[in-house]
Enzyme design. Sequence first.
Site, PDB file in Angstrom:
ATOM      1  CE  LYS A  29      -6.971  -4.390   3.659  1.00 35.98           C
ATOM      2  NZ  LYS A  29      -5.951  -5.473   3.816  1.00 35.98           N
TER       3      LYS A  29
HETATM    4  C1  LIG Z   1      -6.176  -6.631   4.559  1.00 38.85           C
HETATM    5  C2  LIG Z   1      -5.286  -7.783   4.310  1.00 38.85           C
HETATM    6  C3  LIG Z   1      -5.599  -9.094   4.752  1.00 38.85           C
HETATM    7  C4  LIG Z   1      -6.824  -9.400   5.590  1.00 38.85           C
HETATM    8  O1  LIG Z   1      -8.022  -9.245   4.896  1.00 38.85           O
HETATM    9  P1  LIG Z   1      -9.430  -9.168   5.700  1.00 38.85           P
HETATM   10  O2  LIG Z   1     -10.416  -8.801   4.665  1.00 38.85           O
HETATM   11  O3  LIG Z   1      -9.230  -8.080   6.706  1.00 38.85           O
HETATM   12  O4  LIG Z   1      -9.657 -10.486   6.341  1.00 38.85           O
HETATM   13  C5  LIG Z   1      -4.744 -10.134   4.423  1.00 38.85           C
HETATM   14  N1  LIG Z   1      -3.617  -9.909   3.709  1.00 38.85           N
HETATM   15  C6  LIG Z   1      -3.274  -8.677   3.275  1.00 38.85           C
HETATM   16  C7  LIG Z   1      -2.013  -8.501   2.523  1.00 38.85           C
HETATM   17  C8  LIG Z   1      -4.089  -7.579   3.552  1.00 38.85           C
HETATM   18  O5  LIG Z   1      -3.739  -6.349   3.119  1.00 38.85           O
END
Ligand SMILES: *Cc1c(COP(=O)(O)O)cnc(C)c1O
Length: 477
Positions: A117
């Site tokens: 993120k």
């Molecule tokens: C947010 C997240 C996901 C999922 O991603 P999306 O964009 O919501 O599908 C998967 N793994 C981790 C570690 C995350 O922080």
Amino acid sequence: MLYLSTRGHADRKRFCDILLEGLAPDGGLYLPEQYPRIDDARLTQLRETLATKGYAALAFEILSLYIDDIPADDLRALCAKTYTQEVFGTAAIAPVRQLEGNLLIEALSNGPTLAFKDMAMQLLGNLFEYELARRSEELNILGATSGDTGSAAEYAMRGKKGVRVFMTSPDGRMSPFQQAQMFSLQDENIHNIAIEGVFDDCQDIVKAVSNDHAFKARYKIGTVNSINWARLLAQVVYYFAGYLQATTTNAEKVSFTVPSGNFGNICAGHVARQMGLPIAKLVVATNENDVLDEFFRTGVYQVRGAAHTYETSSPSMDISKASNFERFVFDLVGRDGARTKALFAEGVAREGRFDLSQDPAFKKAAAQYGFVSGTSCHADRLATIKDCYQRLGQMIDTHTADGVKVAREHLDPSGAEPMLVLETALPIKFAATIEEALGRSPDRPAKFDGIENLPKRVVVMAADAEKVKAFIADHCQ
Ligand SMILES: *Cc1c(COP(=O)(O)O)cnc(C)c1O
């Protein structure tokens, strides 16, 4: 470049307007009117750009196709300021490594909070600061987090002018490492609010505050959730970077497997593929919360209630409703806004489901858009983490393990086509499961040594929206 709503609203907006907004006025999500096409010659240029000038320059090239209301020199500077070795730990920013054979891993988790993120949120922080200054405005970001999103938002917004963050989280329910990451921030514009309750209580508070329109307007309340188009756009860049690292000519194709929850990350892969990036398959990997896998197998999208959303050992994928999925469905039904509105505002909102199994459009998900899927459970996760560590000498996190497990079910049998699994977090964030799998604690990057012992900046509060409002009002002087 103009942006439309997936639910057919007549308005068209420019990038900087949707940057600071959440949903479109009709409840839809924003998408560009069309996806810019990258032809063979342009892809060769991008290959040059990444090789000679690096990730930030590639990011500028992609972003400038979608953003025409920030002067090019400013946008270039924003990309250069965001994607640095200092922030992301490596010069490559998103380096690709081999796991085994044609199975590769693209590392996206070496940013400040060790989850993918950061790749988008760090850019968002710089874009917000830039645009708010240009408008002489301020923004108070109110959010709810169970871990990764909140810390990524706080590290992106810390010290930024014109922005304050008020982040609610369920008191005592995040991992000790995640709590330490957030609560050790001492920046004056970052406020941690631990709510006596569960994650749903935090989300309800955010909704209640946002529904108080007078309060929302007076205190300039905004969000940074995954439906923000700028976040999705920032993620498109690393699909290009991954492809360019895994190939030497544009004639080659690659596939991507993406650990998925809200469908944000993999939706960026869909956008990259629509732009013409030679992607063969986009593999959706879910955990026990398999709403998306069910759709890609059957054509039925059936959201789960809170009671049927499992708490798993890949918790960042524990979702009952995939908030970005509407973007893909809009394309799937031929960009028909009225149809998309019926599916989501009536089907999902009223009945919790829609069924495209008999619709010819559903066949296009695989045939035209390259989507396939699979699931992974706790036992799969443990076995995959163990295999990668003991046999291949690589430690991966629980979400990435879900990706590797599902990727192996979709490898090109000839062995020629690379499969890239997106690494969405580092193992240290989910230490308990790593210990369960390996009988040892995960590696810890040196800069996080002793983080649990740092002074904590957090207020504990009852699950009461009025109390949160009073706190915000108090801290907006
Ligand atoms: C947010 C997240 C996901 C999922 O991603 P999306 O964009 O919501 O599908 C998967 N793994 C981790 C570690 C995350 O922080």
